[in-house]
Scaffold this motif. Structure first.
Motif, short mmCIF file in Angstrom:
data_model
loop_
_atom_site.label_atom_id
_atom_site.label_comp_id
_atom_site.label_asym_id
_atom_site.label_seq_id
_atom_site.Cartn_x
_atom_site.Cartn_y
_atom_site.Cartn_z
N ARG A 113 0.83 -1.21 0.00
CA ARG A 113 0.00 0.00 0.00
C ARG A 113 0.86 1.26 0.00
N GLU A 114 1.88 1.29 0.87
CA GLU A 114 2.74 2.46 0.94
C GLU A 114 3.53 2.67 -0.36
N THR A 115 3.89 1.59 -1.02
CA THR A 115 4.61 1.70 -2.28
C THR A 115 3.74 2.37 -3.34
N TYR A 116 2.44 2.04 -3.34
CA TYR A 116 1.52 2.73 -4.24
C TYR A 116 1.39 4.21 -3.84
N GLU A 117 1.18 4.46 -2.55
CA GLU A 117 0.93 5.83 -2.10
C GLU A 117 2.13 6.74 -2.31
N GLU A 118 3.33 6.20 -2.14
CA GLU A 118 4.54 7.03 -2.21
C GLU A 118 5.22 7.01 -3.57
N ALA A 119 5.09 5.89 -4.30
CA ALA A 119 5.83 5.77 -5.56
C ALA A 119 4.93 5.52 -6.77
N GLY A 120 3.63 5.37 -6.55
CA GLY A 120 2.72 5.18 -7.67
C GLY A 120 2.84 3.83 -8.35
N LEU A 121 3.36 2.83 -7.65
CA LEU A 121 3.56 1.50 -8.21
C LEU A 121 2.58 0.50 -7.60
N PHE A 122 1.95 -0.30 -8.45
CA PHE A 122 1.00 -1.32 -8.03
C PHE A 122 1.70 -2.67 -8.04
N VAL A 123 2.08 -3.16 -6.88
CA VAL A 123 2.74 -4.46 -6.78
C VAL A 123 1.66 -5.50 -6.51
N GLY A 124 1.49 -6.42 -7.45
CA GLY A 124 0.44 -7.42 -7.29
C GLY A 124 0.21 -8.20 -8.57
N THR A 125 -0.99 -8.79 -8.67
CA THR A 125 -1.34 -9.63 -9.80
C THR A 125 -2.69 -9.21 -10.35
N LYS A 126 -2.77 -9.07 -11.68
CA LYS A 126 -4.04 -8.73 -12.30
C LYS A 126 -4.97 -9.94 -12.28
N THR A 127 -6.23 -9.69 -11.98
CA THR A 127 -7.22 -10.76 -11.92
C THR A 127 -8.25 -10.57 -13.03
N GLU A 128 -8.93 -11.65 -13.40
CA GLU A 128 -9.92 -11.58 -14.47
C GLU A 128 -11.07 -10.65 -14.10
N SER A 129 -11.70 -10.94 -12.99
CA SER A 129 -12.84 -10.12 -12.55
C SER A 129 -12.97 -10.23 -11.04
N PRO A 130 -12.36 -9.32 -10.30
CA PRO A 130 -12.45 -9.37 -8.83
C PRO A 130 -13.90 -9.42 -8.36
N SER A 131 -14.21 -10.35 -7.48
CA SER A 131 -15.58 -10.52 -7.01
C SER A 131 -15.97 -9.49 -5.97
N GLU A 132 -14.99 -8.92 -5.28
CA GLU A 132 -15.27 -7.93 -4.25
C GLU A 132 -14.04 -7.05 -4.07
N PRO A 133 -14.20 -5.87 -3.47
CA PRO A 133 -13.06 -4.97 -3.29
C PRO A 133 -11.96 -5.61 -2.44
N ALA A 134 -10.71 -5.18 -2.71
CA ALA A 134 -9.58 -5.71 -1.94
C ALA A 134 -9.65 -5.27 -0.49
N GLY A 135 -9.99 -4.02 -0.28
CA GLY A 135 -10.07 -3.51 1.08
C GLY A 135 -9.69 -2.04 1.15
N PRO A 136 -9.78 -1.42 2.34
CA PRO A 136 -9.47 0.00 2.51
C PRO A 136 -8.06 0.33 2.04
N GLY A 137 -7.94 1.43 1.30
CA GLY A 137 -6.64 1.87 0.81
C GLY A 137 -6.26 1.28 -0.52
N PHE A 138 -7.07 0.34 -1.03
CA PHE A 138 -6.74 -0.34 -2.28
C PHE A 138 -7.79 -0.09 -3.37
N GLU A 139 -8.50 1.03 -3.26
CA GLU A 139 -9.52 1.36 -4.24
C GLU A 139 -8.92 1.50 -5.65
N ALA A 140 -7.72 2.08 -5.75
CA ALA A 140 -7.08 2.22 -7.06
C ALA A 140 -6.72 0.86 -7.64
N PHE A 141 -6.38 -0.10 -6.80
CA PHE A 141 -6.11 -1.47 -7.24
C PHE A 141 -7.39 -2.09 -7.80
N ASP A 142 -8.52 -1.85 -7.11
CA ASP A 142 -9.80 -2.41 -7.56
C ASP A 142 -10.15 -1.92 -8.97
#
Length: 253
Positions: A113-142
């Motif tokens: 989360r901090e890496t996204y907030e401070e450096a604008g980088l999304f570290v993770g894996t793309k999913t076909e169709s997320p069934s529900e939000p990841a959680g607080p602070g990860f709206e941009a990931f959703d």
């Protein structure tokens, strides 16, 4: 850097902050940091670092890795894959106030989360169709269909800020390869703008920057580990720095 040299340097930093080493020590807060490594075509390794704004009261102008405090909400964020079992076992070492595995996972979630907030980088894996939000602070990931992925992260260091500092952290340092970046903001900087002068630099050049002393120690440890274990295997040794009596102690997890 030896623990004796590290102790001397940290005492200088403490004096520069006009802190009182005899004051009632603050309880360290959980924090985590992400070191992103990029292996170039010529075999050289580059690392992402950013400079803290001079307006910050804590470590102004210092070069650091993306990272920060663990929030309570980080324990409830969804992820694609869990830690490698060896990494989880090492995180469980001397966990003290951390009583649940969800809190241990929150360490990596906070670093992502901090890496996204401070450096604008999304570290993770793309999913076909997320069934529900990841959680607080990860709206941009959703919005991009990206979920945090803990499996590629490697645990490379732990350090507890000594008594007598204005802020104290029990920081865990994770490393991940740059190919785990699923997306990056076009601006090249995170939405909080906490870091400036984001740069990918060779590790040797990183060590020449104006760094907090513990960051230099962790960098040196990482460099030595990579020399023996270039792929960063999950069972590699993890240096653990903490204050004992009147100086830093170092052990390996």
């Amino acid at each position: 850097m030896s623990t004796e040299d590290l102790t001397k340097e940290v005492k200088v930093e403490r004096a520069e902050e006009n802190n009182n080493p005899a004051a009632q020590p603050l309880r360290p807060k959980d924090a985590s940091t992400l070191l992103i490594l990029d292996r170039k075509d010529d075999g050289s390794l580059h690392l992402l670092m950013g400079k803290r704004h001079m307006a910050h009261k804590f470590m102004p102008g210092k070069f650091v890795f993306p990272g920060g405090r663990v929030d309570s909400e980080d324990s409830r964020v969804r992820y694609v894959r869990d830690y490698h079992p060896e990494v989880l076992a090492k995180l469980n070492y001397d966990k003290k106030q951390i009583k649940t595995e969800s809190r241990l996972r929150a360490l990596a979630i906070a670093a992502i989360r901090e890496t996204y907030e401070e450096a604008g980088l999304f570290v993770g894996t793309k999913t076909e169709s997320p069934s529900e939000p990841a959680g607080p602070g990860f709206e941009a990931f959703d919005e991009l269909g990206i979920l945090p992925d803990l499996e590629p992260l490697r645990y490379v260091a732990r350090a507890i800020t000594p008594p007598g500092r204005t802020r104290r952290f029990d920081a865990r340092f994770f490393a991940v390869w740059a190919d785990q970046i699923a997306h990056k903001l076009e601006t090249g900087i995170g939405p909080t703008e906490e870091l400036e002068e984001l740069q990918w630099l060779p590790i040797e050049q990183c060590k020449e920057l104006d760094l907090p002393r513990i960051t230099l120690a962790v960098l040196t440890d990482l460099e030595n580990r990579l020399a023996k274990d270039p792929d960063l295997s999950p069972d590699g040794p993890v240096p653990y720095y903490y204050w004992k009596n009147d100086g830093f102690a170092r052990e390996e997890i």
